[in-house]
Design an enzyme around this catalytic site. Structure first.
Site, PDB file in Angstrom:
ATOM      1  N   ASP A  71      -6.250   2.624  -4.244  1.00  0.00           N
ATOM      2  CA  ASP A  71      -5.204   1.600  -4.306  1.00  0.00           C
ATOM      3  C   ASP A  71      -5.766   0.239  -3.906  1.00  0.00           C
ATOM      4  O   ASP A  71      -5.449  -0.778  -4.522  1.00  0.00           O
ATOM      5  CB  ASP A  71      -4.023   1.990  -3.395  1.00  0.00           C
ATOM      6  CG  ASP A  71      -2.992   0.874  -3.360  1.00  0.00           C
ATOM      7  OD1 ASP A  71      -2.437   0.559  -4.422  1.00  0.00           O
ATOM      8  OD2 ASP A  71      -2.781   0.283  -2.287  1.00  0.00           O
TER       9      ASP A  71
ATOM     10  N   HIS B 173       9.271   2.173   5.089  1.00  0.00           N
ATOM     11  CA  HIS B 173       8.427   1.126   4.503  1.00  0.00           C
ATOM     12  C   HIS B 173       9.313   0.028   3.942  1.00  0.00           C
ATOM     13  O   HIS B 173      10.335   0.300   3.317  1.00  0.00           O
ATOM     14  CB  HIS B 173       7.570   1.712   3.375  1.00  0.00           C
ATOM     15  CG  HIS B 173       6.724   0.690   2.691  1.00  0.00           C
ATOM     16  ND1 HIS B 173       5.526   0.239   3.214  1.00  0.00           N
ATOM     17  CD2 HIS B 173       6.912   0.009   1.539  1.00  0.00           C
ATOM     18  CE1 HIS B 173       5.031  -0.677   2.406  1.00  0.00           C
ATOM     19  NE2 HIS B 173       5.833  -0.829   1.388  1.00  0.00           N
TER      20      HIS B 173
ATOM     21  N   SER C 195       1.453   2.538  -6.048  1.00  0.00           N
ATOM     22  CA  SER C 195       0.656   1.890  -5.008  1.00  0.00           C
ATOM     23  C   SER C 195       1.320   2.088  -3.638  1.00  0.00           C
ATOM     24  O   SER C 195       0.682   2.518  -2.664  1.00  0.00           O
ATOM     25  CB  SER C 195       0.527   0.400  -5.356  1.00  0.00           C
ATOM     26  OG  SER C 195       0.103  -0.353  -4.266  1.00  0.00           O
TER      27      SER C 195
ATOM     28  N   ARG D 275      -5.635  -5.807  -9.921  1.00  0.00           N
ATOM     29  CA  ARG D 275      -4.347  -6.189 -10.534  1.00  0.00           C
ATOM     30  C   ARG D 275      -3.978  -7.626 -10.157  1.00  0.00           C
ATOM     31  O   ARG D 275      -3.419  -8.373 -10.963  1.00  0.00           O
ATOM     32  CB  ARG D 275      -3.248  -5.216 -10.079  1.00  0.00           C
ATOM     33  CG  ARG D 275      -3.364  -3.842 -10.726  1.00  0.00           C
ATOM     34  CD  ARG D 275      -2.470  -2.832 -10.014  1.00  0.00           C
ATOM     35  NE  ARG D 275      -1.102  -3.264  -9.939  1.00  0.00           N
ATOM     36  CZ  ARG D 275      -0.276  -2.969  -8.917  1.00  0.00           C
ATOM     37  NH1 ARG D 275      -0.687  -2.217  -7.915  1.00  0.00           N
ATOM     38  NH2 ARG D 275       0.956  -3.405  -8.923  1.00  0.00           N
TER      39      ARG D 275
HETATM   40  N1  URA Z   1       2.901  -3.722  -2.475  1.00  0.00           N
HETATM   41  C1  URA Z   1       2.005  -2.725  -2.641  1.00  0.00           C
HETATM   42  O1  URA Z   1       1.620  -2.068  -1.682  1.00  0.00           O
HETATM   43  N2  URA Z   1       1.538  -2.499  -3.886  1.00  0.00           N
HETATM   44  C2  URA Z   1       1.929  -3.186  -4.971  1.00  0.00           C
HETATM   45  O2  URA Z   1       1.485  -2.911  -6.066  1.00  0.00           O
HETATM   46  C3  URA Z   1       2.850  -4.229  -4.771  1.00  0.00           C
HETATM   47  C4  URA Z   1       3.332  -4.470  -3.505  1.00  0.00           C
END
Ligand code: URA
Length: 436
Positions: free
Chosen positions: A161, A82, A183, A168
């Protein structure tokens, strides 16, 4: 349990139990806890932080909020990768076939691009006929047969999420290490990874602007991996300029093909070997990083890596002819040079501005449902450290637009993204640190 008591507990710096965290996440997901209470709690986390144990419990609660991929029918250790997002970051297109060619299965779900960063799925769709939609059964069968599948995220992974991230974003609570770390890791865990290699970008073009912040985020994610039994390694890598030369979907596919043949840009090649080598070690295919690196170099040199890309494209219905003739990829109507206005050395290239310029050309989406043009983008002709003279071409715009005024504006944006200084800049490392 009452939500107000949990908000107060966190506000006063208390440590929440796994049950309390699950209560919040489940309640938020099923609509029993309203946005205003969840945003108050997220703000309390921003100020008070979370312990490693709390962060792991939050990650697991979010991973369990929706579907969880079961990849146990795939033989071998499934190692996911990732990136926290960068401009010109086409590493998945290279690392996935490279690692698969060296013997570690890659079962990867990726996303589309939004805003100034691109997405792997859009890049794959630049290959005529490439199908990113696969049923679960097809996905697993393909990985067992070919060692590799790259598909679009589907199903209902980590709805908690999605909902919390949206909240957020509009309540100034994105910038919290435990919230970012949970997240990202919740999505990797829900998509079935046994082990994870993270590329945490740092610098002007990155989500985390400072090295200290990036290391802190990496440490938080590695700690989550340790707590939940998924071995995780994080590389902190430079995003003070876009990665490689190409930005834009088909242009990036072309550059990935060149890299898999061993002819790619030095920074891109180095990063792909580093990420891939950590994947081979976690996948138990190599005893150490050095052995893993030589296996990957061998896969490039022998042609096994490019053959694996061809196999992937074929398995997912794409036109394999593009591998030997990249002229068959979507193209642009015209190429407009961007000219240097001063002389000196390139000290910095603002990756975000370049990403926005590529988006304005049509390579990316400003909104979720906008259409993209696979053939357009930017190819950098000068990178950090290169000397330039007035009148040199610093980049080429690959454009479809006939609107000259708009193209001029984009060219000015690209010019402004280059910081030119008298002295050659000190060389910065591509990989600053590896957090294990
Ligand atoms: N990328 C994500 O997947 N989550 C976050 O909170 C910030 C960046």
């Amino acid at each position: 349990m009452r939500t107000v008591d949990l908000i107060r507990k966190k506000r006063e710096g208390g440590e929440m139990t796994a049950e309390e965290i699950a209560f919040l996440i489940d309640g938020y997901c099923n609509g029993e806890i309203p946005d205003y209470q969840m945003s108050a709690w997220a703000m309390a986390v921003c100020f008070r932080g979370m312990t490693a144990r709390e962060t792991a419990d939050l990650t697991l609660a979010m991973a369990r909020s929706g579907e969880q991929m079961d990849l146990s029918a795939i033989r071998g250790v499934k190692v996911d990768k990732h990136s926290t997002g960068g401009v010109g970051d086409k590493t998945t297109l290279i690392v996935a076939p490279l690692v698969a060619a060296a013997g570690v299965p890659v079962a990867k779900m990726s996303g589309r691009g939004l805003g100034h960063t691109g997405g792997t799925i859009d890049k794959l769709e630049a290959i005529p006929g490439f199908n990113v939609e696969r049923s679960r059964g097809q996905f697993i069968e393909q990985v067992n047969k070919h060692g590799l599948a790259l598909v679009s995220q589907s199903g209902n992974l980590t709805p908690a999420d999605k909902k919390l991230y949206g909240l957020r974003d509009v309540t100034a609570t994105v910038e919290s290490i435990p919230l970012i770390a949970s997240s990202i890791m919740s999505k990797k865990i829900a998509s079935g990874a046994d082990a994870i290699v993270l590329d945490v970008k740092t610098g002007g073009g990155a989500f985390m602007k400072t090295l200290e912040g990036s290391i802190e985020l990496a440490q938080a994610m590695v700690a989550i991996g340790e707590q939940v039994g998924r071995e995780t390694v994080a590389l902190i890598t430079n995003m003070d300029e876009p990665l490689g030369f190409a930005i834009g979907n088909a242009l990036e596919v072309k550059e990935s093909i060149e890299t898999l043949r061993g002819n790619g840009p030095a920074d891109l090649q180095e990063l792909c070997i580093a990420l891939g080598a950590h994947m081979l070690v976690l996948g138990k295919r190599a005893a150490d990083f050095e052995e893993a690196q030589s296996l990957l170099r061998e896969a490039i040199g022998s042609g096994a890596a490019i053959a694996k890309l061809r196999e992937l494209i074929d398995a997912q219905g794409g036109d394999i002819a593009v591998v030997d003739d990249t002229g068959k990829l979507p193209g642009a109507a015209k190429v407009v040079p961007v000219i240097a206005e001063s002389k000196g050395f390139v000290a910095h290239i603002d990756a975000e501005s370049i990403g926005i310029a590529a988006m304005l050309l049509g390579a990316g989406r400003a909104t979720k449902d906008a259409a993209i043009d696979y053939g357009v983008g930017i190819v950098l002709r000068k990178k950090v450290g290169d000397p330039i003279a007035e009148g040199d071409t610093i980049a080429d715009l690959y454009a479809q637009q006939a609107d000259e005024k708009m193209l001029q504006e984009i060219a000015v944006r690209v010019q402004a993204a280059y910081r030119v200084e008298w002295e050659a800049p000190a060389r910065k490392p591509l990989v600053y640190a590896v957090v294990t």
